[in-house]
Design a protein around this motif. Structure first.
Motif, PDB file in Angstrom:
ATOM      1  N   THR A  59       0.827  -1.359  -0.120  1.00  0.00           N
ATOM      2  CA  THR A  59      -0.010  -0.167  -0.010  1.00  0.00           C
ATOM      3  C   THR A  59       0.728   1.222  -0.034  1.00  0.00           C
ATOM      4  N   ILE A  60       1.792   1.355   0.721  1.00  0.00           N
ATOM      5  CA  ILE A  60       2.806   2.349   0.960  1.00  0.00           C
ATOM      6  C   ILE A  60       3.583   2.719  -0.484  1.00  0.00           C
ATOM      7  N   VAL A  61       4.044   1.456  -0.812  1.00  0.00           N
ATOM      8  CA  VAL A  61       4.828   1.672  -2.349  1.00  0.00           C
ATOM      9  C   VAL A  61       3.804   2.100  -3.508  1.00  0.00           C
ATOM     10  N   LEU A  62       2.647   1.615  -3.345  1.00  0.00           N
ATOM     11  CA  LEU A  62       1.772   1.765  -4.479  1.00  0.00           C
ATOM     12  C   LEU A  62       1.600   3.514  -4.483  1.00  0.00           C
ATOM     13  N   LYS A  63       1.231   3.903  -3.257  1.00  0.00           N
ATOM     14  CA  LYS A  63       0.840   5.169  -2.915  1.00  0.00           C
ATOM     15  C   LYS A  63       1.888   6.307  -3.497  1.00  0.00           C
ATOM     16  N   HIS A  64       3.228   5.723  -3.141  1.00  0.00           N
ATOM     17  CA  HIS A  64       4.125   6.642  -3.553  1.00  0.00           C
ATOM     18  C   HIS A  64       4.541   6.474  -5.053  1.00  0.00           C
ATOM     19  N   ILE A  65       4.274   5.485  -5.806  1.00  0.00           N
ATOM     20  CA  ILE A  65       4.411   5.427  -7.197  1.00  0.00           C
ATOM     21  C   ILE A  65       3.416   6.418  -7.736  1.00  0.00           C
ATOM     22  N   GLU A  66       2.020   6.248  -7.254  1.00  0.00           N
ATOM     23  CA  GLU A  66       0.870   7.205  -7.772  1.00  0.00           C
ATOM     24  C   GLU A  66       1.157   8.497  -7.354  1.00  0.00           C
ATOM     25  N   ALA A  67       1.549   9.131  -6.215  1.00  0.00           N
ATOM     26  CA  ALA A  67       1.864  10.133  -5.865  1.00  0.00           C
ATOM     27  C   ALA A  67       3.166  11.184  -6.670  1.00  0.00           C
ATOM     28  N   LYS A  68       4.182  10.232  -6.989  1.00  0.00           N
ATOM     29  CA  LYS A  68       5.081  10.599  -7.769  1.00  0.00           C
ATOM     30  C   LYS A  68       5.300  10.419  -9.129  1.00  0.00           C
ATOM     31  N   ASN A  69       4.104   9.842  -9.507  1.00  0.00           N
ATOM     32  CA  ASN A  69       4.109   9.288 -11.058  1.00  0.00           C
ATOM     33  C   ASN A  69       5.373   8.483 -11.451  1.00  0.00           C
ATOM     34  N   ILE A  70       5.797   7.690 -10.700  1.00  0.00           N
ATOM     35  CA  ILE A  70       7.042   6.899 -11.026  1.00  0.00           C
ATOM     36  C   ILE A  70       6.651   5.871 -12.112  1.00  0.00           C
ATOM     37  N   ASN A  71       7.449   5.536 -12.885  1.00  0.00           N
ATOM     38  CA  ASN A  71       7.390   4.607 -13.882  1.00  0.00           C
ATOM     39  C   ASN A  71       8.235   3.717 -13.947  1.00  0.00           C
ATOM     40  N   LEU A  72       9.268   3.621 -13.003  1.00  0.00           N
ATOM     41  CA  LEU A  72      10.316   2.268 -12.805  1.00  0.00           C
ATOM     42  C   LEU A  72      10.480   2.159 -11.343  1.00  0.00           C
ATOM     43  N   VAL A  73      10.377   0.936 -10.879  1.00  0.00           N
ATOM     44  CA  VAL A  73      10.810   0.560  -9.428  1.00  0.00           C
ATOM     45  C   VAL A  73      11.928  -0.300  -9.674  1.00  0.00           C
ATOM     46  N   VAL A  74      13.105  -0.013  -8.837  1.00  0.00           N
ATOM     47  CA  VAL A  74      14.137  -1.211  -8.753  1.00  0.00           C
ATOM     48  C   VAL A  74      14.055  -1.476  -7.404  1.00  0.00           C
ATOM     49  N   THR A  75      13.913  -2.903  -7.105  1.00  0.00           N
ATOM     50  CA  THR A  75      14.137  -3.679  -5.783  1.00  0.00           C
ATOM     51  C   THR A  75      14.753  -4.978  -5.869  1.00  0.00           C
ATOM     52  N   PHE A  76      14.728  -5.622  -4.747  1.00  0.00           N
ATOM     53  CA  PHE A  76      15.292  -6.892  -4.863  1.00  0.00           C
ATOM     54  C   PHE A  76      14.545  -7.952  -5.269  1.00  0.00           C
ATOM     55  N   ASP A  77      15.256  -9.209  -5.553  1.00  0.00           N
ATOM     56  CA  ASP A  77      14.436 -10.463  -5.981  1.00  0.00           C
ATOM     57  C   ASP A  77      14.192 -11.132  -4.780  1.00  0.00           C
ATOM     58  N   ALA A  78      13.378 -12.416  -4.953  1.00  0.00           N
ATOM     59  CA  ALA A  78      12.830 -13.308  -3.925  1.00  0.00           C
ATOM     60  C   ALA A  78      14.082 -13.499  -2.996  1.00  0.00           C
ATOM     61  N   GLY A  79      15.181 -13.488  -3.330  1.00  0.00           N
ATOM     62  CA  GLY A  79      16.493 -14.112  -2.653  1.00  0.00           C
ATOM     63  C   GLY A  79      16.813 -12.760  -1.576  1.00  0.00           C
ATOM     64  N   GLY A  80      16.225 -11.615  -1.877  1.00  0.00           N
ATOM     65  CA  GLY A  80      16.815 -10.462  -1.064  1.00  0.00           C
ATOM     66  C   GLY A  80      18.500 -10.231  -1.097  1.00  0.00           C
ATOM     67  N   VAL A  81      19.160 -10.874  -2.145  1.00  0.00           N
ATOM     68  CA  VAL A  81      20.383 -10.547  -2.300  1.00  0.00           C
ATOM     69  C   VAL A  81      21.189 -11.106  -1.122  1.00  0.00           C
ATOM     70  N   SER A  82      20.952 -11.185   0.047  1.00  0.00           N
ATOM     71  CA  SER A  82      21.585 -11.839   1.168  1.00  0.00           C
ATOM     72  C   SER A  82      20.636 -12.356   2.230  1.00  0.00           C
ATOM     73  N   GLY A  83      19.410 -12.763   1.685  1.00  0.00           N
ATOM     74  CA  GLY A  83      18.427 -13.325   2.349  1.00  0.00           C
ATOM     75  C   GLY A  83      18.055 -12.606   3.644  1.00  0.00           C
ATOM     76  N   HIS A  84      18.208 -11.031   3.526  1.00  0.00           N
ATOM     77  CA  HIS A  84      17.775  -9.967   4.088  1.00  0.00           C
ATOM     78  C   HIS A  84      16.118 -10.021   4.161  1.00  0.00           C
ATOM     79  N   ALA A  85      15.747 -10.257   5.431  1.00  0.00           N
ATOM     80  CA  ALA A  85      14.005 -10.192   5.458  1.00  0.00           C
ATOM     81  C   ALA A  85      13.395  -8.968   4.781  1.00  0.00           C
ATOM     82  N   ASN A  86      14.115  -7.815   5.288  1.00  0.00           N
ATOM     83  CA  ASN A  86      13.367  -6.453   4.657  1.00  0.00           C
ATOM     84  C   ASN A  86      13.383  -6.518   3.379  1.00  0.00           C
ATOM     85  N   HIS A  87      14.460  -6.905   2.563  1.00  0.00           N
ATOM     86  CA  HIS A  87      14.673  -6.845   1.100  1.00  0.00           C
ATOM     87  C   HIS A  87      13.668  -7.848   0.661  1.00  0.00           C
ATOM     88  N   ILE A  88      13.491  -8.899   1.109  1.00  0.00           N
ATOM     89  CA  ILE A  88      12.606 -10.034   0.554  1.00  0.00           C
ATOM     90  C   ILE A  88      10.972  -9.589   0.615  1.00  0.00           C
TER      91      ILE A  88
END
Length: 156
Positions: free
Chosen positions: A24-53
């Motif tokens: 919900t937070i991410v979507l609201k930010h995307i809409e509010a800022k008219n963002i057309n690209l999000v770069v994030t982590f994959d399912a492995g979170g690079v290092s298994g970091h729970a926040n990244h996942i």
């Protein structure tokens, strides 16, 4: 880059964030800022970091699906936003630094970023600015991680 601080989303590698809240937070930010690209982590979170996942899970969250153009697709895409995820690699590849460049060039991916020496030094300087994050093992990361030199991404 936006820094959003929420009490319910602590910076902690062992804490899984609430997927619905984060989506919900991410979507609201995307809409509010008219963002057309999000770069994030994959399912492995690079290092298994729970926040990244959790970030990956949030952009894939089923409650963010809706009918758009007669297809069920993520709201992010419906809003005109594409998502790139940073690929997690095995431990050997993760810590062979620039030696991973030829391997990354040969493997399939949607985007590949290879940093120049100057860009790598800039990234290292940026990491050093965050003293609270710079634990002993992050010094090794700065020296040996392929992510300081090469990053491969896939479209979600």
């Amino acid at each position: 880059i936006a820094l959003l601080i929420f009490r319910d989303l602590p910076d902690n590698p062992a804490v899984e964030w609430d997927t619905h809240l984060l989506a919900t937070i991410v979507l609201k930010h995307i809409e509010a800022k008219n963002i057309n690209l999000v770069v994030t982590f994959d399912a492995g979170g690079v290092s298994g970091h729970a926040n990244h996942i959790s970030l990956y899970s949030a952009v894939r969250y089923s409650d963010t699906l809706q009918y758009c153009c007669f297809e069920i697709i993520p709201l992010f895409a419906c809003a005109g936003c594409r998502v790139l995820v940073l690929e997690s690699v095995n431990l050997l590849r993760k810590y062979i630094s620039f030696l991973d460049v030829p391997i990354s060039c040969l493997l399939p991916r949607d985007a590949l970023f290879i940093l120049t020496e100057e860009e790598t030094e800039q990234a290292k300087r940026a990491m050093r600015c965050h003293r609270s994050q710079l634990l002993w093992f992050r010094h090794l990361y700065l020296l040996f991680s392929r992510y300081m030199v090469v990053n491969s991404l896939r479209l979600l």
